[in-house]
Design a protein around this motif. Structure first.
Motif, PDB file in Angstrom:
ATOM      1  N   LEU A   1       0.818  -1.671   0.090  1.00 28.14           N
ATOM      2  CA  LEU A   1      -0.408   0.214   0.283  1.00 28.14           C
ATOM      3  C   LEU A   1       0.961   1.071   0.007  1.00 28.14           C
ATOM      4  O   LEU A   1       0.655   2.286  -0.351  1.00 28.14           O
ATOM      5  N   THR A   2       2.391   1.740  -0.053  1.00 29.27           N
ATOM      6  CA  THR A   2       2.726   2.097   0.619  1.00 29.27           C
ATOM      7  C   THR A   2       3.985   2.467  -0.452  1.00 29.27           C
ATOM      8  O   THR A   2       4.890   3.178  -0.720  1.00 29.27           O
ATOM      9  N   ALA A   3       4.441   1.231  -1.498  1.00 26.51           N
ATOM     10  CA  ALA A   3       5.426   0.593  -2.008  1.00 26.51           C
ATOM     11  C   ALA A   3       5.419   2.805  -3.288  1.00 26.51           C
ATOM     12  O   ALA A   3       6.075   2.669  -3.320  1.00 26.51           O
ATOM     13  N   ASP A   4       3.982   2.737  -4.088  1.00 29.89           N
ATOM     14  CA  ASP A   4       4.502   3.185  -4.677  1.00 29.89           C
ATOM     15  C   ASP A   4       4.902   4.705  -4.645  1.00 29.89           C
ATOM     16  O   ASP A   4       5.403   5.265  -5.319  1.00 29.89           O
ATOM     17  N   LYS A   5       4.668   5.265  -3.619  1.00 33.50           N
ATOM     18  CA  LYS A   5       4.778   6.721  -2.884  1.00 33.50           C
ATOM     19  C   LYS A   5       6.249   6.642  -2.260  1.00 33.50           C
ATOM     20  O   LYS A   5       7.257   7.449  -3.201  1.00 33.50           O
ATOM     21  N   ILE A   6       6.719   5.747  -2.018  1.00 40.20           N
ATOM     22  CA  ILE A   6       8.029   5.107  -1.882  1.00 40.20           C
ATOM     23  C   ILE A   6       8.986   5.307  -2.805  1.00 40.20           C
ATOM     24  O   ILE A   6       9.790   6.011  -3.130  1.00 40.20           O
ATOM     25  N   ALA A   7       8.356   4.383  -3.813  1.00 43.13           N
ATOM     26  CA  ALA A   7       9.548   3.979  -5.055  1.00 43.13           C
ATOM     27  C   ALA A   7       9.772   5.493  -5.745  1.00 43.13           C
ATOM     28  O   ALA A   7      10.274   6.023  -6.914  1.00 43.13           O
ATOM     29  N   ARG A   8       8.909   7.042  -5.607  1.00 51.62           N
ATOM     30  CA  ARG A   8       8.901   8.299  -6.228  1.00 51.62           C
ATOM     31  C   ARG A   8      10.044   9.155  -5.265  1.00 51.62           C
ATOM     32  O   ARG A   8      10.456  10.171  -5.440  1.00 51.62           O
ATOM     33  N   LEU A   9      10.480   8.895  -4.355  1.00 50.40           N
ATOM     34  CA  LEU A   9      11.087   9.765  -2.762  1.00 50.40           C
ATOM     35  C   LEU A   9      12.702   9.036  -3.055  1.00 50.40           C
ATOM     36  O   LEU A   9      13.104   8.043  -4.179  1.00 50.40           O
ATOM     37  N   GLN A  10      13.414  10.764  -3.053  1.00 51.34           N
ATOM     38  CA  GLN A  10      14.521  10.452  -3.263  1.00 51.34           C
ATOM     39  C   GLN A  10      15.304  10.544  -2.346  1.00 51.34           C
ATOM     40  O   GLN A  10      16.917   9.773  -1.836  1.00 51.34           O
ATOM     41  N   TYR A  11      14.794  10.338  -1.015  1.00 55.89           N
ATOM     42  CA  TYR A  11      15.301  10.042   0.182  1.00 55.89           C
ATOM     43  C   TYR A  11      14.130   9.987   1.506  1.00 55.89           C
ATOM     44  O   TYR A  11      12.791   9.645   1.398  1.00 55.89           O
ATOM     45  N   TYR A  12      14.277   8.697   1.762  1.00 57.88           N
ATOM     46  CA  TYR A  12      13.495   7.591   2.549  1.00 57.88           C
ATOM     47  C   TYR A  12      12.974   7.980   4.141  1.00 57.88           C
ATOM     48  O   TYR A  12      12.342   7.430   4.752  1.00 57.88           O
ATOM     49  N   LYS A  13      14.390   8.353   4.800  1.00 55.87           N
ATOM     50  CA  LYS A  13      14.046   8.241   6.210  1.00 55.87           C
ATOM     51  C   LYS A  13      13.780   9.569   6.645  1.00 55.87           C
ATOM     52  O   LYS A  13      13.359   8.752   7.705  1.00 55.87           O
ATOM     53  N   PRO A  14      13.394  10.505   6.206  1.00 53.35           N
ATOM     54  CA  PRO A  14      11.592  10.892   6.598  1.00 53.35           C
ATOM     55  C   PRO A  14      10.702  10.513   7.153  1.00 53.35           C
ATOM     56  O   PRO A  14       9.765  10.543   7.855  1.00 53.35           O
ATOM     57  N   THR A  15      10.024   9.896   5.983  1.00 56.00           N
ATOM     58  CA  THR A  15       9.029   8.529   5.620  1.00 56.00           C
ATOM     59  C   THR A  15       9.886   7.652   6.674  1.00 56.00           C
ATOM     60  O   THR A  15       8.206   7.503   7.696  1.00 56.00           O
ATOM     61  N   VAL A  16      10.422   7.195   7.111  1.00 53.69           N
ATOM     62  CA  VAL A  16      10.909   6.229   7.842  1.00 53.69           C
ATOM     63  C   VAL A  16      10.470   6.808   8.761  1.00 53.69           C
ATOM     64  O   VAL A  16       9.932   6.269  10.192  1.00 53.69           O
ATOM     65  N   MET A  17      10.867   7.873   9.311  1.00 51.85           N
ATOM     66  CA  MET A  17      10.911   8.177  10.983  1.00 51.85           C
ATOM     67  C   MET A  17       9.160   8.916  11.317  1.00 51.85           C
ATOM     68  O   MET A  17       8.992   8.400  13.019  1.00 51.85           O
TER      69      MET A  17
END
Length: 427
Positions: free
Chosen positions: A68-84
């Motif tokens: 469910l989150t993979a499509d938005k994650i695929a367009r990120l340049q920077y994962y860490k803020p989303t992780v936190m």
């Protein structure tokens, strides 16, 4: 430039993530889904089904939402803020559990059960919604050939601190009266989770230069069908992960069988639990190193065979002493078919495709994760333990056979699929 930055920060990232994992393990020792939380719930219900589902909640919660989150994650340049941000929902629920424990004298049993399971589901889903971003971040900051030992170090730190947390939790439960004993355990878990979150925030992640050209959710979901249709190797890998849940099915029943059939005492249960945790600690490091050196597919095949052997040994065990070997095998099998399988998932596709592979590789396995223990419980209730162990042994052997004949280690394959589908899943 990106590779040099990854190498430059590798030692730092390994250090802070191992500490993060250690505090996470400490928290799960204070609030174990295998011992502490089932014991807490058993004060409000006699339902074996409800109590038996507790260990499956974090696994199912981890796997189910990832797509469910993979499509938005695929367009990120920077994962860490989303992780936190997302992982707060994995760590905060333990504080809520402490509040529920404190209020148990003012609430009826049904309300306590509803609140407790709602919080456990919240915690499980919190891990799942942050999982795709976290795994993508890890695959980005750690070279592919070091992922196995990286995950092994995380698992070893978590297991060691989990032992420490469980020992302290045992003392708290014994020395402090209810409801304050459980409340204090869950409060300690929430503090450890807060420290885990802090050290995770110290991760250094380089920003990607390239962006995915997938613009809409529709395009992303179309890309998933391309993966499943065109990447035969990944398709068989997912099938083997589903089958592997049968091999893992009897894990919650080994202790019950040893108690009911061989009269295992409380002291032996504690010792065997320690054997399991120590085995997982050592196996995480050793199997991670083996996977880095000779490939994760080999580890998965061996782990499947070990699971099958362990199930047969449990069913044929002449006395309780054999269960020390059973739990050693169970620890090796869990690390192989859970941790190492997760590492191998990260090696499919390229960096931009990875969130899609991670989402598919976990969400598609989720139904099998919940159905396998339900099947095992039904077999135990309606037939017997030995039949459940036999089904698990067959599942382990079929998993090993399918891995051997149908799956190739993606680390050693040219990414021909990526080249054929560049318009949908760009490099």
């Amino acid at each position: 430039m990106l590779n040099s930055e990854i190498q430059k920060n590798l030692h730092h990232n390994l250090t802070v993530n191992v500490i993060d994992s250690a505090f996470f393990g400490l928290a799960t020792g204070f609030a174990s889904y295998i011992t502490i939380i089932p014991l807490f719930v058993s004060g409000f219900t006699n339902s074996a089904l409800l109590i038996g589902l507790i260990p499956a909640i974090p696994r199912l919660g981890w796997q189910l939402p990832q797509l469910l989150t993979a499509d938005k994650i695929a367009r990120l340049q920077y994962y860490k803020p989303t992780v936190m941000w997302l992982t707060i929902n994995q760590k905060l629920p333990f504080f809520a559990l402490a509040l529920v424990a404190l209020l148990q004298r003012k609430l009826n049993s049904q309300t306590i059960l509803h609140l407790t399971f709602a919080i456990l589901i919240w915690q499980g889903l919190g891990g799942g919604f942050s999982a795709t971003a976290w795994q993508s971040m890890v695959a980005k900051i750690v070279p592919s050939g070091r992922l196995g030992i990286f995950y092994g170090a995380l698992a070893a730190a978590a297991n060691l601190m989990s032992i420490f947390g469980a020992l302290i939790a045992g003392l708290l439960l014994k020395q402090i009266a209810q409801p304050f004993n459980f409340a204090l355990c869950f409060l300690c878990a929430s503090v450890a989770m807060a420290l885990s979150w802090f050290f995770m925030s110290r991760t250094r992640e380089p920003v990607s230069n390239s962006l995915s050209t997938i613009e809409t959710r529709r395009e992303f979901w179309d890309s998933l069908s391309v993966i499943l249709r065109c990447d035969k190797n990944f398709r068989y890998f997912v099938i083997t992960r589903m089958l592997s849940q049968l091999a893992l099915m009897p894990l919650p029943f080994y202790t019950l069988y040893a108690v009911h059939q061989h009269w295992m005492g409380e002291a032996s249960i504690g010792l065997i639990t320690g054997v399991l945790m120590v085995t997982q600690t050592i196996a995480g490091l050793v199997l991670g190193w083996v996977g880095d050196r000779w490939g994760n597919k080999l580890v998965l095949e061996a782990g499947s065979v070990v699971c099958a052997f362990t199930s047969v040994l449990a069913g044929l065990a002449p006395n309780v002493n054999c269960f020390y070997l059973v739990f050693i095998g169970a620890g090796i099998g869990m690390i192989s078919l859970q941790n190492v399988a997760a590492v191998m998932t990260l090696e499919f596709g390229n960096q931009r495709q990875r969130p899609a592979y991670i989402g598919l590789g976990n969400t598609l396995v989720a139904p099998a994760t919940i159905l396998a223990p339900l099947l095992g419980g039904w077999i135990v209730d309606n037939i017997d333990y030995k039949t459940a162990f036999l089904v698990a042994a067959i599942g382990g052997l079929v998993t090993a056979l399918l891995l051997h004949v149908a799956v190739s280690d993606p680390r050693y394959l040219e990414q021909n699929f990526s080249n054929h589908s560049v318009k949908v899943l760009p490099e």
